[in-house]
Design a protein around this motif. Structure first.
Motif, mmCIF file in Angstrom:
data_model
loop_
_atom_site.group_PDB
_atom_site.id
_atom_site.type_symbol
_atom_site.label_atom_id
_atom_site.label_comp_id
_atom_site.label_asym_id
_atom_site.label_seq_id
_atom_site.Cartn_x
_atom_site.Cartn_y
_atom_site.Cartn_z
ATOM 1 N N CYS A 140 0.830 -1.204 0.000
ATOM 2 C CA CYS A 140 0.000 0.000 0.000
ATOM 3 C C CYS A 140 0.864 1.253 0.000
ATOM 4 N N ASP A 141 1.972 1.230 0.740
ATOM 5 C CA ASP A 141 2.885 2.372 0.746
ATOM 6 C C ASP A 141 3.429 2.636 -0.658
ATOM 7 N N LYS A 142 3.739 1.570 -1.381
ATOM 8 C CA LYS A 142 4.236 1.729 -2.743
ATOM 9 C C LYS A 142 3.167 2.343 -3.649
ATOM 10 N N ALA A 143 1.929 1.871 -3.481
ATOM 11 C CA ALA A 143 0.825 2.427 -4.271
ATOM 12 C C ALA A 143 0.598 3.897 -3.933
ATOM 13 N N ILE A 144 0.695 4.234 -2.640
ATOM 14 C CA ILE A 144 0.476 5.614 -2.197
ATOM 15 C C ILE A 144 1.593 6.527 -2.681
ATOM 16 N N THR A 145 2.824 6.011 -2.716
ATOM 17 C CA THR A 145 3.944 6.808 -3.213
ATOM 18 C C THR A 145 3.702 7.228 -4.660
ATOM 19 N N ILE A 146 3.137 6.313 -5.448
ATOM 20 C CA ILE A 146 2.851 6.609 -6.850
ATOM 21 C C ILE A 146 1.616 7.486 -6.993
ATOM 22 N N ARG A 147 0.584 7.163 -6.204
ATOM 23 C CA ARG A 147 -0.682 7.898 -6.312
ATOM 24 C C ARG A 147 -1.196 8.209 -4.900
ATOM 25 N N PRO A 148 -0.755 9.332 -4.318
ATOM 26 C CA PRO A 148 -1.094 9.660 -2.926
ATOM 27 C C PRO A 148 -2.590 9.742 -2.644
ATOM 28 N N ALA A 168 -3.151 3.652 16.458
ATOM 29 C CA ALA A 168 -2.952 5.087 16.222
ATOM 30 C C ALA A 168 -2.555 5.348 14.769
ATOM 31 N N ASP A 169 -1.646 4.515 14.243
ATOM 32 C CA ASP A 169 -1.243 4.656 12.840
ATOM 33 C C ASP A 169 -2.415 4.363 11.905
ATOM 34 N N ALA A 170 -3.236 3.380 12.276
ATOM 35 C CA ALA A 170 -4.407 3.049 11.457
ATOM 36 C C ALA A 170 -5.375 4.223 11.401
ATOM 37 N N ILE A 171 -5.582 4.877 12.540
ATOM 38 C CA ILE A 171 -6.497 6.026 12.580
ATOM 39 C C ILE A 171 -5.992 7.135 11.662
ATOM 40 N N ASP A 172 -4.673 7.361 11.658
ATOM 41 C CA ASP A 172 -4.101 8.377 10.759
ATOM 42 C C ASP A 172 -4.442 8.060 9.308
ATOM 43 N N GLU A 173 -4.342 6.780 8.923
ATOM 44 C CA GLU A 173 -4.651 6.395 7.540
ATOM 45 C C GLU A 173 -6.142 6.542 7.246
ATOM 46 N N TYR A 174 -6.983 6.182 8.213
ATOM 47 C CA TYR A 174 -8.425 6.352 8.023
ATOM 48 C C TYR A 174 -8.774 7.829 7.822
ATOM 49 N N ALA A 179 -10.404 12.289 4.140
ATOM 50 C CA ALA A 179 -10.164 13.546 3.429
ATOM 51 C C ALA A 179 -10.361 13.370 1.930
ATOM 52 N N ILE A 180 -10.172 12.136 1.459
ATOM 53 C CA ILE A 180 -10.366 11.841 0.032
ATOM 54 C C ILE A 180 -11.839 11.580 -0.271
ATOM 55 N N LYS A 181 -12.486 10.828 0.635
ATOM 56 C CA LYS A 181 -13.910 10.508 0.437
ATOM 57 C C LYS A 181 -14.580 10.281 1.787
ATOM 58 N N ASP A 182 -15.611 11.070 2.086
ATOM 59 C CA ASP A 182 -16.339 10.904 3.344
ATOM 60 C C ASP A 182 -17.184 9.638 3.280
ATOM 61 N N ASP A 183 -17.138 8.858 4.361
ATOM 62 C CA ASP A 183 -17.823 7.570 4.360
ATOM 63 C C ASP A 183 -18.150 7.187 5.796
ATOM 64 N N ALA A 184 -19.380 6.762 6.045
ATOM 65 C CA ALA A 184 -19.799 6.400 7.402
ATOM 66 C C ALA A 184 -18.985 5.241 7.952
ATOM 67 N N ASP A 185 -18.639 4.292 7.081
ATOM 68 C CA ASP A 185 -17.871 3.131 7.535
ATOM 69 C C ASP A 185 -16.487 3.531 8.028
ATOM 70 N N LEU A 186 -15.915 4.584 7.459
ATOM 71 C CA LEU A 186 -14.604 5.053 7.909
ATOM 72 C C LEU A 186 -14.697 5.639 9.317
ATOM 73 N N TRP A 187 -15.752 6.423 9.565
ATOM 74 C CA TRP A 187 -15.951 6.947 10.916
ATOM 75 C C TRP A 187 -16.106 5.805 11.913
ATOM 76 N N LEU A 188 -16.859 4.784 11.524
ATOM 77 C CA LEU A 188 -17.049 3.620 12.390
ATOM 78 C C LEU A 188 -15.716 2.916 12.644
ATOM 79 N N ALA A 189 -14.904 2.795 11.599
ATOM 80 C CA ALA A 189 -13.601 2.151 11.735
ATOM 81 C C ALA A 189 -12.694 2.938 12.686
ATOM 82 N N ILE A 190 -12.768 4.265 12.619
ATOM 83 C CA ILE A 190 -11.973 5.105 13.524
ATOM 84 C C ILE A 190 -12.433 4.893 14.969
ATOM 85 N N ALA A 191 -13.745 4.849 15.171
ATOM 86 C CA ALA A 191 -14.272 4.616 16.520
ATOM 87 C C ALA A 191 -13.835 3.245 17.031
ATOM 88 N N ASP A 192 -13.910 2.225 16.183
ATOM 89 C CA ASP A 192 -13.500 0.874 16.583
ATOM 90 C C ASP A 192 -12.014 0.830 16.932
#
Length: 268
Positions: A140-148, A168-174, A179-192
């Motif tokens: 995923c880091d390689k993919a993000i380096t090419i297309r952030p 904590a690192d996972a929350i940063d990625e979520y 910021a790219i796309k608002d999604d209810a499941d992402l908020w839920l994932a952050i809470a979890d």
């Protein structure tokens, strides 16, 4: 790749639906994987003239064969990366390399491999969970380096980090994915992730935000109920599980926690 070799690269037309490689040989191998996936099961059926392999799941056998080839290509890719570290390249060369990778849709290839590994983890077909999740993060880091701005890459990386216990690192990625796309499941994932990290106040705050913004959700109610159970608020836990169960029958794990909650209420 040496700068002098760039002129020898045969450029194929970029396509959103297909990963393209500089090397014709690698391109042929990659294209052959799709062909093998479609044809291998049919070939096995034709060979099974006397019905001697009726008990064999041909589709699964074919998929496992393709997976082994895919893993081999991934190992080759890791070896190449260990020899050539793009971070050591001059900035102008590094930018040219990134643009070339983006042109050939290499980020899609990295992401495809990461998704394949995650799917196999979820289906319990891989024993080395720790190593595989680390590899998913690398891909995923390689993919993000090419297309952030790759939403899927940030999301998949976050899921692998959760599996590794790096909440904590996972929350940063979520948050980046949000910021790219608002999604209810992402908020839920952050809470979890906050709940799993023991940050119960933050978890409750995010669960309440999701309930207010998106309305009642079984998953949100269950997640908040588990937090209440963890902090000893058994009355709140019971009420939330009851609401969730009115919407949809609780899963086995949630019902187990609810039962323990009711036991605690009886003892109190």
């Amino acid at each position: 790749m040496k700068k002098d070799d760039w002129e020898d690269i045969e450029v194929n037309q970029s396509s959103k639906d297909k990963v393209l490689f500089e090397s014709n040989l690698i391109q042929q191998i990659y294209d052959g994987i799709d062909l093998l996936r479609d044809e291998s099961a049919e070939i096995l059926r034709e060979l099974d003239i006397e019905g001697k392999i009726d008990d064999l799941d041909l589709e699964e056998f074919a998929e496992d064969t393709i997976t082994q080839i895919d893993d081999l290509l991934d190992d080759i890719s890791r070896f190449k990366d260990s020899v050539v570290d793009t971070e050591d390249l001059p900035d102008d060369v590094k930018e040219h390399y990134r643009n070339t990778q983006a042109y050939f849709n290499r980020d899609a290839d990295y992401l495809r491999r990461a998704k394949s590994k995650m799917a196999r983890l979820n289906s319990e077909k891989l024993a080395d969970e720790y190593g595989t999740n680390h590899r998913i993060v690398e891909l995923c880091d390689k993919a993000i380096t090419i297309r952030p701005e790759s939403f899927d890459a940030h999301l998949l990386k976050a899921q692998a980090l959760v599996n590794l216990g790096k909440y904590a690192d996972a929350i940063d990625e979520y948050i980046i994915a949000l910021a790219i796309k608002d999604d209810a499941d992402l908020w839920l994932a952050i809470a979890d992730a906050n709940r799993l990290n023991g940050d119960f106040e933050d978890a409750l705050e995010v669960y309440d935000y999701v309930l207010k913004k998106y309305g009642k959700s079984v998953d949100v109610l269950k997640g908040k109920a588990v937090v209440c159970f963890d902090i000893g608020d058994y009355v709140g836990c019971n009420g939330l599980f009851s609401q969730a169960n009115d919407i949809e029958y609780l899963d086995e794990e949630s019902f187990k926690i609810w039962s323990e909650c009711l036991k605690q209420l009886q003892e109190d």
